[in-house]
Design an enzyme around this catalytic site. Sequence first.
Site, PDB file in Angstrom:
ATOM      1  N   GLY A   1     -35.831  25.914  -2.614  1.00  0.00           N
ATOM      2  CA  GLY A   1     -35.865  26.007  -4.073  1.00  0.00           C
ATOM      3  C   GLY A   1     -37.014  25.181  -4.595  1.00  0.00           C
ATOM      4  O   GLY A   1     -36.907  23.960  -4.724  1.00  0.00           O
TER       5      GLY A   1
ATOM      6  N   GLY B   1     -37.343  20.984  -7.477  1.00  0.00           N
ATOM      7  CA  GLY B   1     -37.443  21.002  -6.020  1.00  0.00           C
ATOM      8  C   GLY B   1     -38.815  20.591  -5.527  1.00  0.00           C
ATOM      9  O   GLY B   1     -38.949  19.787  -4.591  1.00  0.00           O
TER      10      GLY B   1
ATOM     11  N   VAL C   1     -31.243  24.774  -6.133  1.00  0.00           N
ATOM     12  CA  VAL C   1     -31.127  26.137  -6.670  1.00  0.00           C
ATOM     13  C   VAL C   1     -30.059  26.125  -7.753  1.00  0.00           C
ATOM     14  O   VAL C   1     -29.348  25.148  -7.964  1.00  0.00           O
ATOM     15  CB  VAL C   1     -30.761  27.139  -5.555  1.00  0.00           C
ATOM     16  CG1 VAL C   1     -31.835  27.150  -4.476  1.00  0.00           C
ATOM     17  CG2 VAL C   1     -29.403  26.811  -4.935  1.00  0.00           C
TER      18      VAL C   1
ATOM     19  N   SER D   1     -30.497  12.928 -11.471  1.00  0.00           N
ATOM     20  CA  SER D   1     -30.783  12.840 -12.899  1.00  0.00           C
ATOM     21  C   SER D   1     -32.147  12.221 -13.142  1.00  0.00           C
ATOM     22  O   SER D   1     -32.579  11.327 -12.420  1.00  0.00           O
ATOM     23  CB  SER D   1     -29.717  12.002 -13.608  1.00  0.00           C
ATOM     24  OG  SER D   1     -30.004  11.911 -14.990  1.00  0.00           O
TER      25      SER D   1
ATOM     26  N   LYS E   1     -21.874  12.610 -11.588  1.00  0.00           N
ATOM     27  CA  LYS E   1     -23.025  13.202 -12.288  1.00  0.00           C
ATOM     28  C   LYS E   1     -22.555  13.985 -13.511  1.00  0.00           C
ATOM     29  O   LYS E   1     -23.203  13.968 -14.565  1.00  0.00           O
ATOM     30  CB  LYS E   1     -23.786  14.128 -11.335  1.00  0.00           C
ATOM     31  CG  LYS E   1     -24.943  14.920 -11.976  1.00  0.00           C
ATOM     32  CD  LYS E   1     -25.969  14.002 -12.648  1.00  0.00           C
ATOM     33  CE  LYS E   1     -27.296  14.704 -12.916  1.00  0.00           C
ATOM     34  NZ  LYS E   1     -27.203  15.881 -13.768  1.00  0.00           N
TER      35      LYS E   1
ATOM     36  N   HIS F   1     -21.830  11.526 -16.156  1.00  0.00           N
ATOM     37  CA  HIS F   1     -23.147  11.093 -16.642  1.00  0.00           C
ATOM     38  C   HIS F   1     -23.661  12.063 -17.694  1.00  0.00           C
ATOM     39  O   HIS F   1     -24.114  11.662 -18.766  1.00  0.00           O
ATOM     40  CB  HIS F   1     -24.132  11.005 -15.467  1.00  0.00           C
ATOM     41  CG  HIS F   1     -25.583  10.960 -15.875  1.00  0.00           C
ATOM     42  ND1 HIS F   1     -26.272  12.093 -16.279  1.00  0.00           N
ATOM     43  CD2 HIS F   1     -26.477   9.943 -15.927  1.00  0.00           C
ATOM     44  CE1 HIS F   1     -27.515  11.769 -16.578  1.00  0.00           C
ATOM     45  NE2 HIS F   1     -27.665  10.477 -16.374  1.00  0.00           N
ATOM     46  N   ASN F   2     -23.596  13.349 -17.394  1.00  0.00           N
ATOM     47  CA  ASN F   2     -24.100  14.349 -18.336  1.00  0.00           C
ATOM     48  C   ASN F   2     -23.262  14.385 -19.610  1.00  0.00           C
ATOM     49  O   ASN F   2     -23.790  14.594 -20.706  1.00  0.00           O
ATOM     50  CB  ASN F   2     -24.124  15.727 -17.680  1.00  0.00           C
ATOM     51  CG  ASN F   2     -25.275  15.891 -16.703  1.00  0.00           C
ATOM     52  OD1 ASN F   2     -25.815  14.887 -16.212  1.00  0.00           O
ATOM     53  ND2 ASN F   2     -25.646  17.108 -16.401  1.00  0.00           N
TER      54      ASN F   2
ATOM     55  N   GLU G   1     -24.335  11.612 -21.630  1.00  0.00           N
ATOM     56  CA  GLU G   1     -25.638  12.002 -22.173  1.00  0.00           C
ATOM     57  C   GLU G   1     -25.452  12.839 -23.445  1.00  0.00           C
ATOM     58  O   GLU G   1     -26.141  12.623 -24.455  1.00  0.00           O
ATOM     59  CB  GLU G   1     -26.402  12.794 -21.116  1.00  0.00           C
ATOM     60  CG  GLU G   1     -27.778  13.281 -21.522  1.00  0.00           C
ATOM     61  CD  GLU G   1     -28.405  14.116 -20.417  1.00  0.00           C
ATOM     62  OE1 GLU G   1     -28.854  15.239 -20.715  1.00  0.00           O
ATOM     63  OE2 GLU G   1     -28.428  13.645 -19.266  1.00  0.00           O
ATOM     64  N   TYR G   2     -24.518  13.796 -23.422  1.00  0.00           N
ATOM     65  CA  TYR G   2     -24.201  14.578 -24.624  1.00  0.00           C
ATOM     66  C   TYR G   2     -23.813  13.639 -25.763  1.00  0.00           C
ATOM     67  O   TYR G   2     -24.256  13.798 -26.906  1.00  0.00           O
ATOM     68  CB  TYR G   2     -23.031  15.520 -24.338  1.00  0.00           C
ATOM     69  CG  TYR G   2     -23.377  16.869 -23.767  1.00  0.00           C
ATOM     70  CD1 TYR G   2     -23.029  18.036 -24.444  1.00  0.00           C
ATOM     71  CD2 TYR G   2     -24.009  17.001 -22.547  1.00  0.00           C
ATOM     72  CE1 TYR G   2     -23.305  19.291 -23.917  1.00  0.00           C
ATOM     73  CE2 TYR G   2     -24.299  18.237 -22.002  1.00  0.00           C
ATOM     74  CZ  TYR G   2     -23.935  19.383 -22.690  1.00  0.00           C
ATOM     75  OH  TYR G   2     -24.225  20.624 -22.152  1.00  0.00           O
TER      76      TYR G   2
ATOM     77  N   ARG H   1     -22.695  20.864 -30.689  1.00  0.00           N
ATOM     78  CA  ARG H   1     -23.703  21.830 -30.235  1.00  0.00           C
ATOM     79  C   ARG H   1     -23.218  23.257 -30.489  1.00  0.00           C
ATOM     80  O   ARG H   1     -24.010  24.120 -30.895  1.00  0.00           O
ATOM     81  CB  ARG H   1     -23.996  21.634 -28.748  1.00  0.00           C
ATOM     82  CG  ARG H   1     -24.643  20.311 -28.417  1.00  0.00           C
ATOM     83  CD  ARG H   1     -25.256  20.326 -27.024  1.00  0.00           C
ATOM     84  NE  ARG H   1     -25.696  19.003 -26.616  1.00  0.00           N
ATOM     85  CZ  ARG H   1     -26.463  18.752 -25.570  1.00  0.00           C
ATOM     86  NH1 ARG H   1     -26.875  19.753 -24.808  1.00  0.00           N
ATOM     87  NH2 ARG H   1     -26.819  17.520 -25.253  1.00  0.00           N
TER      88      ARG H   1
ATOM     89  N   HIS I   1      13.047  19.021 -25.935  1.00  0.00           N
ATOM     90  CA  HIS I   1      12.170  18.406 -24.933  1.00  0.00           C
ATOM     91  C   HIS I   1      12.574  16.971 -24.598  1.00  0.00           C
ATOM     92  O   HIS I   1      11.985  16.372 -23.708  1.00  0.00           O
ATOM     93  CB  HIS I   1      10.717  18.450 -25.419  1.00  0.00           C
ATOM     94  CG  HIS I   1      10.163  19.837 -25.489  1.00  0.00           C
ATOM     95  ND1 HIS I   1       9.913  20.591 -24.367  1.00  0.00           N
ATOM     96  CD2 HIS I   1       9.808  20.606 -26.555  1.00  0.00           C
ATOM     97  CE1 HIS I   1       9.417  21.769 -24.724  1.00  0.00           C
ATOM     98  NE2 HIS I   1       9.351  21.807 -26.045  1.00  0.00           N
TER      99      HIS I   1
END
Length: 465
Positions: free
Chosen positions: A10, A15, A70, A124, A179, A182-183, A186-187, A283, A447
């Site tokens: 890739g 890559g 990829v 990252s 990860k 992490h993302n 990041e958002y 978003r 319940h």
Amino acid sequence: MKKADIGMIGLGVMGSNLARNMKSKGYEAAVYDLDPKRADALAEEGFIPCHSLTELRDALAAPRKVFLMVWAGKPVDDLIEQLLGVLEQGDIIIDGGNSHFPDTIRRTAYVERKGLLYIGTGVSGGEEGALRGPSMMPGGSAAAWEYVKPIFQDICAKTEDGTPCCDWVGENGAGHFVKMVHNGIEYGDMQLICEAYQLLKYGLGLDNEEMHGIFAEWNKTELESYLIEITRDILGYKDENGEYVIDAILDRAGQKGTGKWTGIAALDEAVPLTLIVEAVFARCLSAAKDERVKAAAVYPHDIPAFDGDKEAFVEAVRKALYAGKIVSYAQGFALMRSAAETYGWDLDYGKIALLWRGGCIIRSVFLGKIKEAYDADSELENLLMDGYFSETIRSLVPAWREVAAYAVKAGIPMPAITSALSWFDGYTTERLPANLLQAQRDYFGAHTYERVDAPRGEHFHTNWK
């Protein structure tokens, strides 16, 4: 001919840049891509071009290390199947893409059953990080780590004292889970910054030059980070006509799914990841641009002119942004803590904070404080219970409330900052109205509920009718 140390499949931007990074550190790399022209182009830079997976296998020293960059999903599964047909026992397949962690759990078990080793590693830092040193979060087959550790730690980013921003995270999908979180953070970070920008621009009426200066100053405080730094640069950037590019960009955000995955994982783990989920939904709302334009015409509102002390309010916005940032990380680490119990991972949270100190998108000086907190107490239930962060949050709350209140009154949307404040208030409230909620559930669905005057775990039912 000398065998290559690692193979790269890739050869897109990530890559090819990772391969260049490896070569710059003295590693021989063989390269392969479905488009043979890409491999041939890298041959001019001294790489070993391969035009088939068999050729790639033969170019690699044993145990072979094959790094995939990829698209996540089916392309990874297809490549694994092809590689299993040509590689040998003990060889190592590495997935460096943004794969969903359940896929990595499944793939690790599958590849190990075939007698090979598997690593799913978060990478990252974007294209620049790939070339100059990313943050890397590897997990999977523990036996593979000794073979890839020298390469990974040589090519990754380093902290100020030279510590590599890469270390073994844990078994099967642990690396890709970290990860993913992490993302998600990041958002959250990006949304918090965007809300501060919105408030400064439309609440205080500041222009790009003024905001450029503000973010430059903020980057000298506790907020010092890559995202604050690039926001400063973006706000000051002009095109060849002298026009600010930021003003020409359509307010319609894209996403690739990792933030959504983080939100789904939080729901699965019953962890209230409110800020990050609101950042994802922000978003989604931005993407409905045409609908928003119509709605704005139906519900017009004018933001009142700010009549207070602008300089003082800018500082309040900075504090609210910092408070939101602390909550974002507190929620993210709480999610990792819960998932570690669910999946049997032995996560080192201080070490994870260190992995993010350099190379990655959320890198910041603030992460050093998180590492200190978890180094001091590895069993810390929540980041807000650490001495430094509890003292800091208490000092930020008045400004945080001031900013949230102003935004609500002015009609300026701030979902991340306000939801973070609501979470904080809920987290620090001894008695929530969930007693009424449980009564409602018992009323219509039998319940049951627990009582404050009975042992925990003992359940009761009332015939409300």
